[in-house]
Structures are given as structure tokens and as C-alpha cells.
Scaffold this motif. Structure first.
Motif, PDB file in Angstrom:
ATOM      1  N   CYS A 409      14.433  48.365  -8.797  1.00  0.00           N
ATOM      2  CA  CYS A 409      14.429  48.978 -10.127  1.00  0.00           C
ATOM      3  C   CYS A 409      14.539  49.028 -11.529  1.00  0.00           C
ATOM      4  O   CYS A 409      14.694  50.082 -12.361  1.00  0.00           O
ATOM      5  CB  CYS A 409      16.802  48.342  -9.823  1.00  0.00           C
ATOM      6  N   LEU A 410      14.059  47.080 -11.750  1.00  0.00           N
ATOM      7  CA  LEU A 410      14.006  47.553 -13.443  1.00  0.00           C
ATOM      8  C   LEU A 410      12.573  48.313 -13.746  1.00  0.00           C
ATOM      9  O   LEU A 410      12.453  48.670 -14.921  1.00  0.00           O
ATOM     10  CB  LEU A 410      13.726  46.175 -13.031  1.00  0.00           C
ATOM     11  N   LEU A 412      11.944  50.413 -12.719  1.00  0.00           N
ATOM     12  CA  LEU A 412      12.222  51.951 -12.381  1.00  0.00           C
ATOM     13  C   LEU A 412      12.831  52.205 -13.502  1.00  0.00           C
ATOM     14  O   LEU A 412      12.417  53.566 -14.534  1.00  0.00           O
ATOM     15  CB  LEU A 412      13.130  53.063 -11.868  1.00  0.00           C
ATOM     16  N   TYR A 413      13.538  51.618 -14.333  1.00  0.00           N
ATOM     17  CA  TYR A 413      14.333  51.598 -15.619  1.00  0.00           C
ATOM     18  C   TYR A 413      12.848  51.649 -17.444  1.00  0.00           C
ATOM     19  O   TYR A 413      13.035  53.057 -17.609  1.00  0.00           O
ATOM     20  CB  TYR A 413      14.777  50.424 -15.911  1.00  0.00           C
ATOM     21  N   PHE A 414      12.269  50.532 -16.566  1.00  0.00           N
ATOM     22  CA  PHE A 414      11.267  50.987 -17.258  1.00  0.00           C
ATOM     23  C   PHE A 414      10.399  52.259 -17.307  1.00  0.00           C
ATOM     24  O   PHE A 414       9.584  53.172 -18.837  1.00  0.00           O
ATOM     25  CB  PHE A 414       9.997  49.613 -17.659  1.00  0.00           C
ATOM     26  N   TRP A 416      10.992  55.137 -16.472  1.00  0.00           N
ATOM     27  CA  TRP A 416      12.335  55.879 -17.315  1.00  0.00           C
ATOM     28  C   TRP A 416      12.264  56.250 -18.365  1.00  0.00           C
ATOM     29  O   TRP A 416      11.298  56.821 -19.346  1.00  0.00           O
ATOM     30  CB  TRP A 416      13.467  55.595 -16.959  1.00  0.00           C
ATOM     31  N   GLN A 417      11.943  54.905 -19.356  1.00  0.00           N
ATOM     32  CA  GLN A 417      11.705  54.548 -20.547  1.00  0.00           C
ATOM     33  C   GLN A 417      10.633  55.141 -21.206  1.00  0.00           C
ATOM     34  O   GLN A 417      10.624  56.002 -22.434  1.00  0.00           O
ATOM     35  CB  GLN A 417      12.084  53.526 -21.270  1.00  0.00           C
TER      36      GLN A 417
END
Length: 1451
Positions: A409-410, A412-414, A416-417
């Protein structure tokens, strides 16, 4: 800034060498890490950072083209080094037990003193220049002042006693501790490097890791679980019974179903017990894991900042240095925390294994017999070895269950950013790859199961072959069995090949996954919108995030499948622990209720009397004894036994200890009593034969004692224990009749050692019944009669019938046996003792006797040497020749191709990334980049090429590995079938089997993947270095010192870890062998009340094992930290040089080199592990080679010397001046024999034990080769023809019948030479036709291992049938001793007289009456011919033969 600042440093450097020497001598013990010591260390590290910040600032000024004076470089460097030394000294003093340090107090005092002047002038000046230097100086002053104050406090006192010191050395593990990571493993690593470690070098265990304590805690929790369950159960039961009462009309079955349902759902949960016991400790580890997960995302963010810094040409360079420093710091912190987490996980795993092992052991001592029957000994041992191990393996990665999703998840979050929604394309690819991986895993599992099946059957067959190798040689059956083994092996390798295809697919997936994800993401990102520009920052930050993703994505499916396996193990363990236990109170100094097997028995045994229990087979005699021991399950009724009990089981139970320990069984030694016991149990004579007297080590299950000796040792144990009640379960059946008489008179009988004790004797022998006080006759579990011998005879009931049944046999046996065999036995009793008792081990025992004194010491002499040799090959490094041998087995061309493919693969990978870095530097025109489709195309091509090469190379490697496995096994097998018999006599089967199982397994399944990983990591590390050097050439300077450090760490680690692994595996097998021994002897252990000492013995063995396992964990952590530090330095320098070369570098190259550096740590780490694994596993090749090159016997067939088809036609045998010995360096067994046997003669061979009778037959078959002289058969010298040509033309009926598992047909005719009619004819003549035709499978009837499902007599008849089938002109009959029943013996003799009328028959006789009608009798004495003539003339001449015949009552 110069001299004042240098004074403290000069002082410290001057004093240090002397002080260190002093500390080396001064050993007060050890001070546990306190808060004080921690703060001192932390401030010391901070001081070093402050000094070097000044140094970096000066570099920064240099780049700004200001030239600061040299003193700004020199002073911070010198002071910084002094601070590091001071910090290290703080820790070193603590380890040496120094409570307060004079040297350091002076150092800090001088530092403060010398800093006061500059401090004052700085305050006075207050001018605005150099704000940075002001800040660092003030921090420096504050810190040294704090250090001075802290050094005035005193540390805790050290621990004095070395033992205490060791235990307390471990107290710090519970604290979050830098110690763990840096200091204390050095001592062991250095020691392990200097010389191979031994048991005494290991640390003693931490108090919390000791078996007894862990098991106690776990037991407490498990008992709580069981109690809760019982309460629920009772409640449920009460409810249902009410329900039945209220609804009388209802069907009561309903209620029962209800109860059953409740029970199924609510079993006591072992999982809860485990969680409550080990959970809290494990959670600390999970907490560290959480921090580490968060930290792992810091570096990609810093990378993006660094790339931004490189792009921005105006940024101040100290900013760059700060980023590099932060990258290094974050990496180091991550390393420390990660290994802290691993430490907690591994220790939890270790404790879990200890706890489970202990629980299973304790349970196995109290489990009921019916429960024990539901699981075999092997299964229970598996619970302890395999299932407990599964828990241990799972715990290491258990945290991945929540950590993997978190990391994904982390990441993917970064991502995405950085790249926006395009990430979803990458995610889609990942999700698609998951089912592929899962499918591969499931299929691999299926293949593993299938392959295990083949492997087990191969090992089982090998085991049988090695046990019956002598018979195979005598019958010349080796080729048939070799075919069978190779057939199984072929199937096994076929499955391995399939698994290899799958594995190369999964390797392909593992290597290509991050690339495919990156490719799709970038392609989508660029294609979606023309304004999306792929610059260095986006590309390389995403790449490093994708690399982080790789690990959780691959670990998750593995952890889940491990979890599934472990849950199966958990069920099995829980089921075992929930079995019924024996009720300790069902015997009030023993009050037992008889079992369901024994009905309404009323039995009173007066104190001090001797009671015999008789009855037919299976009427419950042994069950009665078990009931008295409290081993049976209680139904109703009541039995009481007064006082302590001693028990002699029907199958003697012997421990793997010395003979003396077996008899004492934990009692106090009393010499006088001990000698009396030995005398009474007729063990004195055996002690003379055994190599070490009563200190002889007895193998597992009493393997080196005969059946009778085991039984007597078991009896001696009972007599020595001096109990009140003796329960003797048929102790006289396994011994010869004269020994039985001796024992009855001296031990059991009215005048024996046990008179006045209460004795209950289960017996089949009728001889002793007149002398007992009472006789109890059991029929079908009921007492049918009781009374004395005379009373029962008068009653004329079941007992009288029993006597009538047994008496006729008994009488004939009396006539024949007593008249012949027993008397011969008694005459040569001294040596005969060890021979006549148990037919199963006959051949070995016969050798022992025949070689008299030479033999017993011989195997003993050879084995220790042998053992030591096998061990020496494994210390020190593995020789290169072994690798060379393995390469030859794989094929040299294949080996070169593999290396070449790996080079190509890495070239493609580097190419793809260099292309990417080039792409990111593409100029941006009007907010877009051109040629994107070409860029994507080339990138994709390079990446896919890499994947393809990976697929091919891993596949080639697997095939090479399988080829190697095939050749190595084939050569080993070939050699073992050609090895002379003497090798098998002196080498324990276990050691040969070990080569075929463990070592071949390693060659099959462990070495290829290890090499795969090794090559992969090696090339990755090399390519990383190349990339960094090519982008920042300065890096080449750093590589050399880093490589040297790396090499040393690796050598240290490999040396220590290899030795620790060996110590661990050596200390593991005793746990299992002791455990299986305990299970088999549980009833004996309980009867003597020795449970506690056995439990503590088991705990001790487990602790010994953990003692060598614990340092293995530590050494892995030690290695991990060192290697990761090297990796972190690579990151630091890659970043530093990028900052230094800022003006000449573009962002793409920096991104490339730093992102490569970020992933090097993992490869470096794995590379060392793989090197170490390779070194410890390649030893298997060495061991297999060692046994593939032992000397071989003569060739099986010599083409130009083959005898004619119908040879021998006459069957004439001639010995010409023939001498032979068993092995080099031993005495001659036959000395200058010359004799001639005409065709068709019947010759009896007799002589005392050790006269050389069996040797003579072995010479005919060339199992023994002549020293001088020769044997001719029909004028052909047997030494000149091939062994198989010789052995297939002579037939032997050996003394102990050996059968192999397989069909009956295979046992008679393994080469399928004969027709079915011929086989049936042979069976008819050997009186087996009725038995075989009664079986549904007839000739396809499956014989179990060793022919266990046939009686000994039937096995003997099968051997006769073999002889009848072959029907050669010469028959050798090695007559079985007294152990075979007379009926079978008569059948055999009769058949031989009729069927082999025209053949030459040589019989080694033990009973003279069988050979009285032979043509001639050969009397051997000490290897020479004493007499050779017809029986009648020998008796007339009144020589040796006459004496023997007289003893036998035949003259």
C-alpha cells in the motif's frame, strides 16, 4: 584551532596502545549495558558527527571555489577520529569489567580545558562570518562537558564467575541493544576463524531459553485450555442429558449427535496456549518490523531530492552532502532495526520448537496404549522433527502477513504521487502474476509429494539391499536389484525435471516481475498524455519503489502456503496432545481394573510366591501383566499390587548406552550386588566376548547384542532394581534351553536370587512348571484354572490339555535337542553362547565366533577410525577439486554456457536501465518528449531479452544439476554393488544409507538452486559496481577497501557458521533417537518410575541443540549487519561522488547509479549466505565421491574366460593347499587345506565354533579370496572366471533366510528365468504349495520387508524353493541352528535327500544326526583338516568326531 585542539587527541593516541594491552590482561568479567553506558556511547557518536560536519563544510567551501586554510581539514579529522576511539573504548572497558575509567576522565577533562579558550574568544568575537562553524563548536563544547560529567559516575559492578558471566551475557538480549549488533559476536567469529569451534566454545543458554522453563510455561497454558474445555464440555453434557429427560419420547440419538457436535467445535486450542506463551515476546519483534517498513520508504524519497539537487545547478553543495549523509544514516538505522526484528523472530522460533518438542516428549510418556497404536513411532518422531520445525520456519516470516500488504500500500501510494493513475497498469500486471505464482507453487507441491514417494521407496529398497547384500552376492542377483533401484531413480528424476521446468518459470516471474511492472507503468504514463514527461526523478524513484515491492509480493504467497502447512502441523500436534492419558491413580501402589480384554479375573497372588501364567498364544497373558502395571484401560473391578514393581517385557527394551548403564538404570552402583546379578543372569561369559566388557556401548535397539543377550540384560535390570514385585513376561523364550535352565535355577526359581519376592512369570516352557508355587491358566482372557502343578494335573482340565498339546513336541525336542544340540552347546558353551540364541543376526555373529578374539576388537578398531575420517573431510574449507568434480558431473560445456548466459542476462539488464537513464535525459521540446514509442520499444526489447535469458539459463542449470545428480548416483550405486563383502562388515549400514538419502537429496534438490541464487547475486553485485564506476569513476578508489572488508567478513562468517551448522546437526539427532527409544520403552520407564529423569534427559539434549543453534542466529545477525553496513557505505559513496561530480553528471546517470546502489545490499547479503550454503552443501558431492571410489571385487563376467553353459557337469570340488583370511592384517582362517570331493558325494562338515566351517563355503563363492592355493570345480580354477559365472552355478541354502520386500515370485526368481509351472513345482517340493495357493494373490503374494509376514520356518522353505529352482550340481547347505523348528528341518532334509540325489552336497552341520548317513564327514579344527572319512570309520577310530558323537549321545 591547531595545537590546543590536538592536545587531547595526542594524549589519547599515546596512552591507548599501553592501556589496551593492560585491558587485554585485565579480565574482571562483564558489565551489563546500563543507561549510563548507553548515553555515553550516544553522545560519543554525536561528537564524531559534529566534528565531521565541520570537515564536510570545508569540502563544501572548496567546491564554492573558496579555499579554506588546511587546518580546517586536519583538525576536524583528527578530533573526529579521537572521538570514535573514545566511544569504542567506553564499550570495550565495559566488556572488560572496568567500572570507572581514569584514562577517559583525563581525556574529557583535557578536551574541556582546551576548549574553554576558543569558547571564550568565540563569544567575544561574535562576528557574523561562519555561522555554521559557530553552531558546530557550541554543540561540541556542550557534548564534551556532558561526557566529562557522565564519566564521573561509576558503572555497576561486573559479574565475576565465568559461568554467571556467560548467563548474564545474555541478559542484554532482552534490551534494545547496539551490543547485539556490533560487539559480542566478534569473539566467537574470531575463534571460529582460527580453529573449528567445539562444544565448549559455545555460550550457555539464556535462562528464558532453557527447555524446562519454556515447557513449564507452555504446559501451564495448555492445561488452562484443557480445563476451560472440560468445563464447557460438562455444561454441554448436562444440558443435553436434561433435554433427554424432559422429552422422553424423543429419540435419544439426537442428543448424542448434539454432544458430538459440541465436542468437535470446542477442542482445547493449542494455538491459544502458544500465543499466550510466546506472543508478547514476538510482538516486540513485530513493532521493530513496523518501524523498519516505514524507514524503507525514506531512501527513495531522498533519491528524488538528490536528483532534484543535481538538476538545480545553483543549489548549495552542503545540501548535497546532507542528503548523502541522511541516506547513509537512514540505511544504517534500517539495518539495525531490521536485525533487531529478526533476532526476536528467530528466538521466538527457537523457543517454539523447544516448547513443542518438550510437550510432545512429556505426552508420549503418559499416553495410553490404544492412543499409541493410532500413531506409529515414526509419526510421533515426525511431529517432533518436521512439525515443530515448520513452526520455527514460519515464525521468521510470520510478520509478512501484515507487513507485506502495508509495504504494498505504501509503495503504491508513493508511486501514485510520482506517476499518477498510470500506476494502476503496473498493479494490474502484479495482480495477474499472483495466480501464476500460486499455480506454480501448487504444482510444485504436488511434484514434491510424488518425488518424496519415489525417494522413500528407493531408500527402503536400498536399506533392504544393504541388509541382505551377502545373500545377493551368494545368489549373483545384484543386476536385478540394480535395475530396480535405477528404475525408481529414473522416475524420481523425471519428476525432478518437471519441477525444474516450473522452477525456471517461477525464477523468470521473480526476475521479470518488477521489470514488467515498470515497463507497463512507464509505457502507459508516457502514452496517456503527451505532456507526461519521464524524467530521471520519476523514473528512478519509481524503479526503487518497484524494487521494494518485489520482496513483499513474492513473500506473501510463500508465507500463506507455509501458514497452510503449519496449520496442518498444528492440528496434528493438537490431536496428539489431546489423546487420552493413563490414569496415574488407577494403581494405588497399584490398584488396576482389568482391561476389556480380561474378563472377570479373580486372582490372589500371595506375597513372596512364584506364580506361572500359562495359556495359548493370544489368550491375554501379556495383557494381564500390563493391567498390573496400570497400562490397560479401566472398565470395572479391582486389582491391588503391594510395593514397588520391576518389569521384564517380552521384547527386551535396551537403551543406547553402555551395558552397565542398562543394568543399573539410574540406581546407585553396588559392586558386590552388581557382580552377583551378572553371575545369576549368565552375563559373565558374554562380557568376555564383548569388546569393552560391561562398558561396551550398545547400539540403538540393542543392535549389537543377540536376542538372548538382550533378554538377559533386561532381566538383570529387573533383578538389580531390587523391587517387591516382579512381573516377568516370558523372559525365557529368547534364550537357549540350557541358559534358560541356568536362569531359572539362579534367578527365578525357588532357590534363585529372587526367592522371597513376589514373582509372576508368563511362560511357554513346560519344563519349569513343576517347580512353581501356583499356576494360573488363562483361556480367552479368563482364568480357567488355578493351583499347583499336581492339583491341576488331577483336575484334567484345560491345563492337562495344554500339557498334552505341548508335551509330545517337548519330548521329541528333549530326545533330539537335548541329546545332540544342547550338549554340543554346553561343550563349546563359552563361544557358542553368542551364536545359538537368535537366528536373525546369525551371519555376523558367526563371524564373531569364528575369528575368536581377533574379530570383536576388529570392527571396533575400524569404526572409530572411520568415523573420524568422515568427520575430517568437513572441517576447514572445501577443496576446489570438489567443485571441479561437480562441474565435470554437470558437464564442462554446460557450466561455461551457464556462466555466459548469466553475463548476457546482466548485460541486458544494465542495458535496459542505461537506456532508461538516457531516455530521461532526452530534451523536452514544447513540454513533450519525442521518440517515446521508439524508447519504449527498445526498453521493452532489452527487458524481455533479459527475462528470456533468465528462463534459458535457469533451465540449463537445472538440467545440468539433474544430469550431475544422475551420474553421481549411478556411479555410487554401481560401486556399492561391486564392493567386496568385507566393506559391508566393517561399515555401518546407516552410514551407507546416509550417502544414498541425505547426500543424494542435497545433490538433487539443494545444490542447483543454491548455485542459481549464488550466480544471480554475484552477477548483480558485479553489475552494480560496474554501473556506479562508469557513472562516477571516483568510486573505483573506494571499491578496493570495501571489497577487502567484505571478503574478510565473508571468510569469518563462513568458517564459523559452517562449524556451528555441523555442531547443530550433530546435536540434533540424539534428540530424535532418544525420543524414539523412549516411546518404545515407555512401559518399562513407567514401571520403574523413571519418567522424571527421562524428561530431564530430553530437556538436556534439546538444550544442547539450542546451545549450538542460538549462536547460529547471532552469527547470521552479525553477518547481516556487517554486510549491510558495507552496502550502506556503497550508497553513501555513490551519493557523495554524485554530489562531488555534480557539474559533470546528468540527472539520469545519478539516478541510475544511486538506485543500483540502493539494491546492492540485498545481493551482497545473499551472496555470502549462498557461498556459505554452497560450501556446506557441496560436501555431499565429496562424501558421495568417497564412497564411489572404494575398492571393488573381481569382475562379474570375464568374457574370454567364460565356462561352458552346462558347467559343472560332474560337481567335483578340489581344494589345493588353500589358505584364506578375512581381511588384511588378520590371522589365517583356513591353513593349507587340501581335499577332493567327487561328484555326487554328500559331505558333512563339522567342527567346534571358530574352526572355519562357514569360511570354507564363503571361499567356494569367492566372498573371500585366497591368500594362496586354489579351488577347482570340475577342473576349472574358480579364481579365473567371472564372479557371476561362478556364483550362478552353485547354490546355497543360507543359515538365516533373507527375503526382500516384493512379490513371492520375485523372491524366487528375480530375473524371470523360469516358467510358472517350474516355480509351482519347486513350491510343491518345498512344501509351500498349500500355503501359497491359499493366498488370494498366489505367486504375486507381497512379502513385507525382510519377509516379516512369513514365519521363520516358511522363510527357510522359500530358500529351499530357490535352491530347487536353480538345481545346480553343487549345493551348499549352511544348516540353521537350534532356532528353527524340527518339523521344518525334517522337511528340508527329506527334500534334499530325494531331490538332490545326484548332486554334490556340502552340509555344515550343527546336529550330528542329520549327517550320520552322509558319504564322508570332514572334521575341521582351527582351520586345518582334523579328520576326513566315512562316519562309521571315524567313530571306530575314536578321534575328534567320536568325542562329538558321544556328547550327542550318538555313539
Amino acid at each position: 584551532n591547531t595545537i590546543l585542539a590536538w592536545i587531547p587527541s595526542i594524549y589519547l593516541w599515546a596512552v591507548l596502545p599501553f592501556y589496551l594491552l593492560y585491558l587485554k590482561r585485565y579480565r574482571r568479567g562483564y558489565i551489563v549495558l546500563s543507561m549510563l553506558s548507553r548515553f555515553k556511547t550516544i553522545f560519543g557518536v554525536l561528537l564524531w558527527c559534529v566534528c565531521w560536519a565541520d570537515l564536510f563544510f570545508s569540502f563544501h567551501e572548496l567546491l564554492q571555489s573558496k579555499t579554506p586554510p588546511p587546518v580546517y581539514f586536519v583538525t576536524p579529522l583528527i578530533v573526529g577520529i579521537a572521538m570514535v576511539l573514545a566511544t569504542v573504548l567506553i564499550q570495550y572497558e565495559r566488556l572488560r569489567g572496568v567500572q570507572s575509567s581514569g584514562v577517559l576522565i583525563i581525556f574529557w577533562f583535557l578536551s574541556v580545558l582546551c576548549a574553554v579558550g576558543p569558547f571564550r574568544s568565540k563569544i567575544m568575537a561574535r562576528k557574523e562570518s561562519h555561522r555554521f562553524r559557530f553552531t558546530t563548536f557550541y554543540s561540541y563544547f556542550a557534548l564534551i562537558l556532558i561526557e566529562l560529567i557522565l564519566s564521573c559516575f561509576k558503572e555497576n559492578p561486573p559479574f565475576f564467575s565465568p559461568f554467571l558471566m556467560l548467563i548474564d551475557a545474555f541478559n542484554f538480549i532482552s534490551q534494545m541493544d547496539l551490543e547485539l549488533l556490533f560487539f559480542y559476536s566478534y569473539s566467537m567469529a574470531i575463534l571460529g576463524y582460527k580453529r573449528p569451534l567445539e562444544d565448549k566454545d559455545l555460550w550457555s543458554l539464556n535462562k528464558d531459553d532453557i527447555s524446562s522453563i519454556i515447557v513449564q510455561q507452555l504446559h501451564k497454558e495448555w492445561d488452562k485450555q484443557k480445563d476451560e474445555w472440560k468445563q464447557k464440555e460438562d455444561v454441554a453434557y448436562v444440558k443435553t442429558s436434561n433435554h433427554v429427560l424432559n422429552h422422553v419420547g424423543d429419540d435419544p440419538e439426537e442428543a448424542e449427535v448434539l454432544i458430538r457436535d459440541k465436542r468437535q467445535h470446542k477442542e482445547p486450542s493449542f494455538l491459544k496456549a502458544l500465543l499466550r506463551t510466546f506472543g508478547p515476546y514476538f510482538l516486540i519483534g513485530s513493532f521493530y518490523k513496523l518501524i523498519q517498513d516505514l524507514l524503507s520508504f525514506v531512501n527513495p524519497q531522498l533519491l528524488s531530492v538528490l536528483i532534484g539537487f543535481i538538476k538545480d545547478k545553483d543549489a548549495p553543495s552542503w545540501w548535497g552532502f546532507l542528503i548523502a549523509a541522511l541516506m547513509f544514516f537512514s540505511a544504517v538505522l534500517q539495518t539495525i532495526i531490521l536485525h533487531q526484528h529478526f533476532q526476536y523472530c528467530f528466538v521466538t522460533g527457537m523457543r517454539l520448537r523447544t516448547g513443542i518438542t518438550g510437550m510432545i516428549y512429556r505426552k508420549s510418556l503418559v499416553i495410553t496404549n490404544s492412543a499409541k497404536r493410532s500413531s506409529t513411532v515414526g509419526e510421533i518422531v515426525n511431529l517432533m522433527s518436521v512439525d515443530a520445525q515448520r513452526f520455527m520456519d514460519l515464525v521468521t516470516f510470520l510478520n509478512m502477513l501484515w507487513s507485506a500488504p502495508l509495504q504494498i500500500c505504501l509503495a503504491l501510494y508513493f508511486l501514485w504521487q510520482t506517476l499518477g493513475p498510470s500506476v494502476l497498469a503496473g498493479v494490474a500486471v502484479m495482480i495477474l502474476l499472483i495466480p501464476l505464482n500460486a499455480a506454480i507453487a501448487i504444482k510444485t507441491r504436488a511434484f514434491q509429494v510424488e518425488q518424496m514417494r519415489y525417494k522413500d521407496s528407493r531408500i527402503k529398497l536400498m536399506n533392504e539391499i544393504l541388509n541382505g547384500i551377502k545373500v545377493l552376492k551368494l545368489y549373483a542377483w545384484e543386476p536385478s536389484f540394480q535395475e530396480k533401484v535405477l528404475e525408481i531413480r529414473k522416475n524420481e528424476l523425471r519428476v525432478l525435471k518437471k519441477a525444474a521446468y516450473l522452477n525456471s518459470l517461477s525464477t523468470f516471474a521473480w526476475i521479470s516481475a518488477p521489470f514488467l511492472v515498470a515497463l507497463t507503468t512507464f509505457a502507459v504514463y508516457v502514452s496517456v498524455d503527451e505532456n507526461n514527461i519521464l524524467d530521471a526523478e520519476k523514473a528512478f524513484v519509481s524503479l526503487s519503489l518497484f524494487n521494494i515491492l518485489r520482496f513483499p509480493l513474492n513473500m506473501l504467497p510463500q508465507v500463506i502456503s507455509n501458514l497452510a502447512q503449519t496449520s496442518v502441523s498444528l492440528k496434528r500436534i493438537q490431536q496428539f496432545l489431546s489423546h487420552d492419558e493413563l490414569d496415574p491413580n488407577c494403581v494405588e501402589t497399584t490398584v488396576v481394573t482389568p482391561a476389556c480384554f480380561l474378563h472377570s479375573i479373580h486372582l490372589l497372588v500371595p506375597s513372596g510366591s512364584l506364580v506361572a501364567v500359562v495359556g495359548h498364544v493370544g489368550c491375554g497373558k501379556s495383557s494381564l501383566v500390563s493391567a498390573l502395571l496400570g497400562e490397560m484401560e479401566k472398565l470395572e473391578g479391582h486389582v491391588a499390587v503391594k510395593g514397588s514393581v520391576a518389569y521384564v517385557p517380552q521384547q527386551a527394551w535396551i537403551q543406547n548406552a553402555t551395558l552397565k548403564d542398562n543394568i543399573l538404570f539410574g540406581q546407585q552402583h553396588n559392586e558386590q550386588k552388581y557382580q552377583n546379578v551378572l553371575e545369576a543372569c549368565a552375563l559373565k561369559t558374554d562380557l568376555e566376548v564383548l569388546p569393552g566388557g560391561d562398558h561396551t556401548e550398545i547400539g540403538e535397539k540393542g543392535i549389537n547384542l543377540s536376542g538372548g543377550q538382550r533378554q538377559r540384560v533386561s532381566l538383570a535390570r529387573a533383578v538389580f532394581s531390587d523391587a517387591d514385585v516382579y512381573l516377568l513376561d516370558d523372559p525365557l523364550s529368547a534364550v537357549d534351553s540350557h541358559v534358560a535352565k541356568h536362569i531359572f535355577d539362579n534367578v527365578i526359581g525357588p532357590e534363585g536370587a529372587l526367592k522371597g519376592k513376589t514373582r509372576m512369570l508368563v511362560t511357554h516352557g513346560i519344563t519349569f512348571l513343576p517347580q512353581v508355587d501356583h499356576i494360573v491358566v488363562l483361556v480367552d482372557g479368563k482364568v480357567s484354572e488355578m493351583g499347583s502343578y499336581q492339583e491341576l494335573l488331577k483336575q484334567n482340565g484345560a491345563f492337562a490339555e495344554f500339557l498334552r498339546n505341548y508335551a509330545p513336541d517337548e519330548d521329541t525336542e528333549e530326545d533330539e535337542l537335548t541329546s545332540t544340540a544342547v550338549l554340543i552347546c554346553l561343550k563349546s558353551y563359552l563361544l557358542y553362547q553368542s551364536e545359538g540364541e537368535c537366528p536373525k543376526k546369525m551371519s555376523t555373529r558367526r563371524r564373531v565366533c569364528e575369528k575368536k578374539s581377533a574379530e570383536p576388537s576388529q570392527p571396533q578398531k575400524i569404526l572409530p577410525d572411520k568415523l573420524i575420517q568422515a568427520e575430517t573431510t568437513e572441517t576447514g574449507t572445501v577443496k576446489l577439486t570438489v567443485f571441479w568434480q561437480y562441474m565435470k558431473a554437470v558437464g564442462l560445456v554446460t557450466s561455461l554456457i551457464i556462466c555466459f548466459l548469466y553475463c548476457c542476462q546482466n548485460a541486458a539488464a544494465i542495458g535496459a536501465n542505461v537506456w532508461l537513464s538516457d531516455w530521461t535525459n532526452e530534451p523536452v521540446i514544447n513540454g513533450t518528449q519525442h521518440n517515446t514509442s521508439m524508447r519504449i520499444g527498445v526498453y521493452a526489447a532489452l527487458g524481455l531479452l533479459q527475462g528470456l535469458i533468465v528462463l534459458i539459463s535457469s533451465f540449463t542449470l537445472a538440467m545440468g544439476g539433474i544430469n550431475a545428480a544422475q551420474t553421481l548416483h549411478a556411479v555410487l550405486l554401481e560401486n556399492k554393488f561391486h564392493t567386496p563383502q568385507s566393506f559391508f562388515d566393517t561399515t555401518p549400514t546407516g552410514r551407507i544409507i546416509n550417502r544414498f538419502s541425505k547426500d543424494i537429496y542435497v545433490i538433487d534438490e539443494v545444490i542447483p538452486p543454491t548455485i542459481l541464487m549464488f550466480l544471480g547475486t554475484f552477477f548483480t553485485s558485479v553489475s552494480t559496481m560496474l554501473v556506479i564506476i562508469s557513472s562516477t569513476p571516483l568510486f573505483a578508489v573506494v571499491i578496493i577497501p570495501l571489497a577487502i572488508v567484505y571478503f574478510f567478513v565473508q571468510r569469518f562468517y563462513v568458517a564459523t557458521s559452517r562449524q556451528l551448522k555441523r555442531l547443530e546437526s550433530v546435536s540434533r539427532s540424539p534428540i530424535y533417537s532418544h525420543f524414539s527409544e523412549t516411546i518404545t520403552g515407555a512401559s518399562v520407564i513407567r514401571a520403574y518410575g523413571r519418567e522424571h529423569s527421562f524428561v530431564s534427559l530430553n530437556d538436556l539434549k534439546v538444550d544442547e541443540n539450542q546451545k549450538s543453534y542460538f549462536p547460529t542466529i547471532i552469527s547470521n545477525r552479525w553477518l547481516g549487519v556487517r554486510i549491510e553496513l558495507i552496502g550502506n557505505f556503497v550508497v553513501l559513496f555513490a551519493a557523495l561522488f554524485a554530489v562531488l561530480g555534480k557539474n559533470s553528471l546528468n540527472a539520469g546517470l545519478v539516478g541510475l547509479s544511486v538506485s543500483y546502489a540502493l539494491q546492492v545490499t540485498m545481493s551482497l547479503n545473499w551472496m555470502v549466505r549462498m557461498t556459505s550454503d554452497l560450501e556446506s552443501n557441496i560436501v555431499a558431492v565429496e562424501r558421495v565421491k568417497e564412497y564411489s571410489e572404494t575398492e571393488t571385487e573381481a569382475p562379474w563376467i570375464i568374457e574370454d574366460k567364460r565356462p561352458p553353459e552346462d558347467w559343472p557337469t560332474q560337481g567335483e570340488v578340489e581344494f589345493v593347499d588353500y589358505s584364506v583370511r578375512y581381511r588384511k592384517g588378520m590371522d589365517l582362517v583356513l591353513k593349507g587345506l587340501s581335499l577332493r570331493v567327487k561328484g555326487g558325494e554328500k559331505i558333512g562338515i563339522v567342527g567346534r565354533t571358530g574352526a572355519g566351517k562357514s569360511s570354507m563355503t564363503l571361499c567356494l563363492f569367492r566372498i573371500l579370496e585366497a591368500v594362496k592355493g586354489e579351488i577347482k570345480i570340475d577342473g576349472v580354477r574358480i579364481s579365473e572366471i567371472g564372479l557371476h559365472d561362478l556364483r550362478s552355478k552353485i547354490t546355497i541354502i543360507p543359515q538365516d533366510p533373507v527375503l526382500f520386500s516384493g512379490t513371492l515370485r520375485m523372491n524366487l526368481d528375480p530375473f524371470n528365468k523360469y516358467s510358472e509351472d517350474e516355480i509351482w513345482k519347486a513350491l510343491e517340493l518345498s512344501h509351500l504349495k498349500k500355503f501359497v495357493s491359499s493366498k488370494p494373490d498366489m505367486l504375486e503374494y507381497e512379502c513385507s520387508e525382510g519377509g516379516e509376514n512369513l514365519s521363520v520356518g516358511q522363510r527357510q522353505l522359500v530358500c529351499l524353493a530357490r535352491a530347487l529352482l536353480r538345481k545346480t550340481r553343487i549345493l551348499v547347505l549352511d544348516e540353521a541352528t537350534a532356532a528353527i523348528d524340527l518339523e521344518t528341518d525334517d522337511l528340508i532334509q527329506m527334500t534334499i535327500r530325494t531331490q538332490f540325489e545326484d548332486c554334490t552336497v556340502l552340509t555344515i552341520a550343527h546336529r550330528l544326526n542329520t549327517i550320520m548317513d552322509y558319504t564322508r564327514v570332514l572334521v575341521l579344527d582351527k582351520g586345518t583338516i582334523a579328520e576326513f572319512d566315512t562316519p562309521s570309520s571315524l567313530i571306530a577310530s575314536r578321534g575328534v568326531f567320536y568325542g562329538m558323537a558321544k556328547d550327542a549321545g550318538l555313539a
